[in-house]
Design a protein around this motif. Sequence first.
Motif, PDB file in Angstrom:
ATOM      1  N   ILE A   1       9.738  -0.940  -0.670  1.00  0.00           N
ATOM      2  CA  ILE A   1       8.371  -0.852  -1.167  1.00  0.00           C
ATOM      3  C   ILE A   1       7.568   0.077  -0.265  1.00  0.00           C
ATOM      4  O   ILE A   1       7.357  -0.200   0.909  1.00  0.00           O
TER       5      ILE A   1
ATOM      6  N   THR B   1      -1.272 -12.785  -3.339  1.00  0.00           N
ATOM      7  CA  THR B   1      -0.603 -13.159  -4.586  1.00  0.00           C
ATOM      8  C   THR B   1       0.793 -12.570  -4.645  1.00  0.00           C
ATOM      9  O   THR B   1       0.953 -11.356  -4.633  1.00  0.00           O
TER      10      THR B   1
ATOM     11  N   TRP C   1       4.135 -11.903  -6.773  1.00  0.00           N
ATOM     12  CA  TRP C   1       4.709 -11.881  -8.127  1.00  0.00           C
ATOM     13  C   TRP C   1       5.401 -10.561  -8.355  1.00  0.00           C
ATOM     14  O   TRP C   1       5.517  -9.754  -7.442  1.00  0.00           O
ATOM     15  N   GLN C   2       5.894 -10.322  -9.560  1.00  0.00           N
ATOM     16  CA  GLN C   2       6.720  -9.145  -9.858  1.00  0.00           C
ATOM     17  C   GLN C   2       6.482  -8.658 -11.287  1.00  0.00           C
ATOM     18  O   GLN C   2       6.004  -9.428 -12.130  1.00  0.00           O
ATOM     19  N   THR C   3       6.904  -7.426 -11.549  1.00  0.00           N
ATOM     20  CA  THR C   3       6.876  -6.911 -12.929  1.00  0.00           C
ATOM     21  C   THR C   3       7.578  -7.909 -13.848  1.00  0.00           C
ATOM     22  O   THR C   3       7.121  -8.185 -14.959  1.00  0.00           O
ATOM     23  N   GLU C   4       8.676  -8.453 -13.366  1.00  0.00           N
ATOM     24  CA  GLU C   4       9.492  -9.363 -14.163  1.00  0.00           C
ATOM     25  C   GLU C   4       8.796 -10.691 -14.438  1.00  0.00           C
ATOM     26  O   GLU C   4       9.096 -11.353 -15.419  1.00  0.00           O
TER      27      GLU C   4
ATOM     28  N   THR D   1      -4.810  -9.667  -2.473  1.00  0.00           N
ATOM     29  CA  THR D   1      -3.841  -8.616  -2.146  1.00  0.00           C
ATOM     30  C   THR D   1      -2.558  -8.856  -2.928  1.00  0.00           C
ATOM     31  O   THR D   1      -2.225  -9.986  -3.282  1.00  0.00           O
ATOM     32  N   VAL D   2      -1.851  -7.774  -3.172  1.00  0.00           N
ATOM     33  CA  VAL D   2      -0.621  -7.846  -3.955  1.00  0.00           C
ATOM     34  C   VAL D   2       0.245  -6.623  -3.690  1.00  0.00           C
ATOM     35  O   VAL D   2      -0.263  -5.571  -3.343  1.00  0.00           O
TER      36      VAL D   2
ATOM     37  N   THR E   1      10.597  -0.693 -14.155  1.00  0.00           N
ATOM     38  CA  THR E   1      10.568  -0.972 -12.720  1.00  0.00           C
ATOM     39  C   THR E   1      11.890  -0.505 -12.139  1.00  0.00           C
ATOM     40  O   THR E   1      12.889  -0.417 -12.848  1.00  0.00           O
TER      41      THR E   1
ATOM     42  N   THR F   1      14.774 -13.740  -7.590  1.00  0.00           N
ATOM     43  CA  THR F   1      13.678 -12.776  -7.485  1.00  0.00           C
ATOM     44  C   THR F   1      14.055 -11.494  -6.754  1.00  0.00           C
ATOM     45  O   THR F   1      13.361 -10.489  -6.883  1.00  0.00           O
TER      46      THR F   1
ATOM     47  N   GLU G   1       3.140  -6.229  -1.659  1.00  0.00           N
ATOM     48  CA  GLU G   1       4.076  -6.279  -0.549  1.00  0.00           C
ATOM     49  C   GLU G   1       3.536  -7.290   0.464  1.00  0.00           C
ATOM     50  O   GLU G   1       2.384  -7.706   0.356  1.00  0.00           O
TER      51      GLU G   1
ATOM     52  N   ASP H   1      13.782 -11.400  -3.561  1.00  0.00           N
ATOM     53  CA  ASP H   1      13.017 -11.518  -2.316  1.00  0.00           C
ATOM     54  C   ASP H   1      13.553 -12.648  -1.452  1.00  0.00           C
ATOM     55  O   ASP H   1      14.107 -13.628  -1.957  1.00  0.00           O
TER      56      ASP H   1
ATOM     57  N   THR I   1       0.463  -4.964 -12.272  1.00  0.00           N
ATOM     58  CA  THR I   1      -0.805  -5.545 -11.819  1.00  0.00           C
ATOM     59  C   THR I   1      -1.958  -5.100 -12.719  1.00  0.00           C
ATOM     60  O   THR I   1      -2.839  -5.890 -13.068  1.00  0.00           O
TER      61      THR I   1
ATOM     62  N   ARG J   1      12.240  -7.792   0.415  1.00  0.00           N
ATOM     63  CA  ARG J   1      13.372  -7.674  -0.495  1.00  0.00           C
ATOM     64  C   ARG J   1      14.688  -7.917   0.243  1.00  0.00           C
ATOM     65  O   ARG J   1      14.844  -7.523   1.382  1.00  0.00           O
TER      66      ARG J   1
HETATM   67  C1  6R9 Z   1       3.074  -7.448  -8.700  1.00  0.00           C
HETATM   68  C2  6R9 Z   1       4.044  -6.468  -8.157  1.00  0.00           C
HETATM   69  C3  6R9 Z   1       7.436  -6.843  -6.947  1.00  0.00           C
HETATM   70  C4  6R9 Z   1       7.861  -6.994  -5.497  1.00  0.00           C
HETATM   71  C5  6R9 Z   1       8.211  -8.406  -5.126  1.00  0.00           C
HETATM   72  C6  6R9 Z   1       7.960  -8.410  -3.637  1.00  0.00           C
HETATM   73  C7  6R9 Z   1       6.754  -7.519  -3.492  1.00  0.00           C
HETATM   74  C8  6R9 Z   1       4.579  -8.349  -4.446  1.00  0.00           C
HETATM   75  C9  6R9 Z   1       3.814  -9.553  -2.811  1.00  0.00           C
HETATM   76  C10 6R9 Z   1       5.073  -9.033  -2.439  1.00  0.00           C
HETATM   77  C11 6R9 Z   1       4.929 -10.123  -0.405  1.00  0.00           C
HETATM   78  C12 6R9 Z   1       3.122 -10.381  -1.868  1.00  0.00           C
HETATM   79  N1  6R9 Z   1       5.500  -8.280  -3.473  1.00  0.00           N
HETATM   80  N2  6R9 Z   1       3.544  -9.100  -4.048  1.00  0.00           N
HETATM   81  N3  6R9 Z   1       5.627  -9.318  -1.245  1.00  0.00           N
HETATM   82  N4  6R9 Z   1       3.732 -10.645  -0.688  1.00  0.00           N
HETATM   83  N5  6R9 Z   1       1.913 -10.896  -2.112  1.00  0.00           N
HETATM   84  O1  6R9 Z   1       3.842  -5.942  -7.078  1.00  0.00           O
HETATM   85  O2  6R9 Z   1       5.143  -6.210  -8.934  1.00  0.00           O
HETATM   86  O3  6R9 Z   1       5.759  -3.796  -8.528  1.00  0.00           O
HETATM   87  O4  6R9 Z   1       7.369  -5.414  -9.650  1.00  0.00           O
HETATM   88  O5  6R9 Z   1       6.872  -5.573  -7.198  1.00  0.00           O
HETATM   89  O6  6R9 Z   1       6.779  -6.654  -4.634  1.00  0.00           O
HETATM   90  O7  6R9 Z   1       9.038  -7.837  -2.953  1.00  0.00           O
HETATM   91  O8  6R9 Z   1       9.541  -8.698  -5.473  1.00  0.00           O
HETATM   92  P1  6R9 Z   1       6.312  -5.178  -8.626  1.00  0.00           P
END
Ligand code: 6R9
Length: 635
Positions: free
Chosen positions: A508, A398, A400-403, A371-372, A250, A485, A374, A487, A297, A502
């Motif tokens: 993103i 949803t 979350w993050q790679t981490e 949705t995921v 990442t 995180t 951003e 964020d 994801t 972020r």
């Molecule tokens: C799963 C994924 C992580 C970063 C995260 C945040 C953003 C992801 C989000 C979201 C708002 C959501 N992010 N899901 N922001 N609402 N539902 O995307 O992992 O590629 O590591 O990105 O994406 O900023 O810190 P990854």
Amino acid sequence: MSNYHIKHLEEYYQVYRKSVRNPESFWEEIAEEHFMWRKRWDNVLDWDFSKPEIKWFEGAQLNITENCIDRHLYTRGDKTAILFEPNDPKEEAEHITYRQLHERVSKFANVLKENGIKKGDRVCIYLPMIPELAISVLACARIGAIHSVIFAGFSATALATRVNDCKAKMVITSDGSYRGAKTIDLKGIVDEALEQCPGVQTVLVAKRINSKINMKAGRDKWLQPLLDDAYADCVPEIMDAEDPLFILYTSGSTGRPKGMLHTTAGYMVYTAYTFKNVFQYKEDDVYWCTADIGWITGHSYIVYGPLANGATTVMFEGVPSFPDYGRFWDIVEKHKVTQFYTAPTAIRALAKENLDYVTEHDLSSLKVLGTVGEPINEEAWHWYNDHVGKKKCPIVDTWWQTETGGVLISPIPFATPTKPTYATLPMPGIQPALMDENGKEIKGNQVDGRLCIKFPWPSIARSIWGNHERYKETYFSAFPGKYFTGDGALRDEVGYYRITGRVDDVIIVSGHNLGTAPIEDAINEHPAVAESAIVGFPHDIKGNALYGYVILKETGESRDRDNLRKEINQMITEHIGPIAKLNKIQFVPGLPKTRSGKIMRRILRKIACNETDNLGDTSTLLNPEVVKEIMDNVL
Ligand code: 6R9
């Protein structure tokens, strides 16, 4: 009451309270009842965020593929595990049953072994979204090899950096890939990358587009003949709970990509648990996540989470716009998809098109939308809710993050009332905290701050491959004792979380995390460029787009600006990939800098976003005069 499958809000609060009061017994109960272990753990959790060291289910032994495949053979052997929908709708979809998956993974695993791959070796996978991608991931896990999937949209340079960082012995790829009406020469990209990767001994090549490619003698092998000859049974390698499962790269805010390291037992337990709850998955559902397995994801919610629950998971090779903008809805109708999980950027792109693309398809099979990637803006949320879900399908936003390995904050459909743009409530076991700039936790509701997590959960990444110090520095030093995180978030009057974006230097774009530093590095390699800075600005399809400020060297001053813009984007495409191309490039005489020499991206961001009436204090800058110059020539 079952901890494993939450069905209403009151139950959520009960389970949540229990999970926080005694996390160890909470996760132990889930691990005990829903998975197959070769040996039970001695200790549920051992952790110290100051080192940081996190161990879940220590002493346990298992193989994740036994949990994702073998144990379903008796009850679901003929059920579709992976439903492959090809790029071209005229090509038939492929239903791979659990029994067939077992055979194909076993054969692939035997091919890996015959080619010298052992437990602990790293294997890079650079494949399009074809069944071989999921199968090779599982084949690695079967024999204890550590997979590192590299998104097949990355350039040769990006691929080489990752292959070398994890010292992979093998690369798995295909002759090429389909992307809508186009084909991409994947093998050519691999060949170019591997000129920089002396450690790679073998390249396995799947046939997908039947293109003519170069096969390097002694290194490259066609996959199919090897699979044809392989034995159809492969005894799984018995893994310790904390043995590495995979590395996934990442972007970081500085320098090289971070190889996030995930381990076996905790990752399995958490992704399976969250999959079941976040999507309210039921036995005959057909679940579809549109992500690429090259991202987290896809790892957690196309492969491991769904398969650990014996689900049917759709894998789509193509793009939402081919052959037309109705493709997603065509697939939902064709396979009677019940859960549909995508990214805000895709929703925004589809919402721009004629509504007929949606309305001419029967979407009545849908139950839950997700949705995921951003923050989802209000307009996109409503379009998704009104036109795709017909106001009947809860939307799980949803976060979350790679981490984090799995979803940390999300509504539970039919239990948590949704609220547009809010990820709502933490999953059981997740203890969020909002922190102020002085490192103090902000208690109470209707507050905002930097989002941290106070207590470990089973699927938290354990390290950065080869650089534990950087892991500590990046995630555990800003707020000692807590996972940071990156964020920002706010907590509303009922305790719902909304992720605001972020707070570091990651931008993103279309759901892809891009670090500013590697892009700037790529631009700066152009012979006419002296220095550059990248910021994000809002874009109605991509969420954010990239704005580049570039200082030319004297030798570049006489060059045609549009040609330079093209060359700079070409440079970026070569080093990172087309996803990182700049939308706007402004040539500037200087960049606003602090006295310690740090570029003030905050100011550049405001200029790019046209928010110049409130630039903040610029008097502390080394070169305040440059700000006006940049503003006068903004694009
Ligand atoms: C799963 C994924 C992580 C970063 C995260 C945040 C953003 C992801 C989000 C979201 C708002 C959501 N992010 N899901 N922001 N609402 N539902 O995307 O992992 O590629 O590591 O990105 O994406 O900023 O810190 P990854």
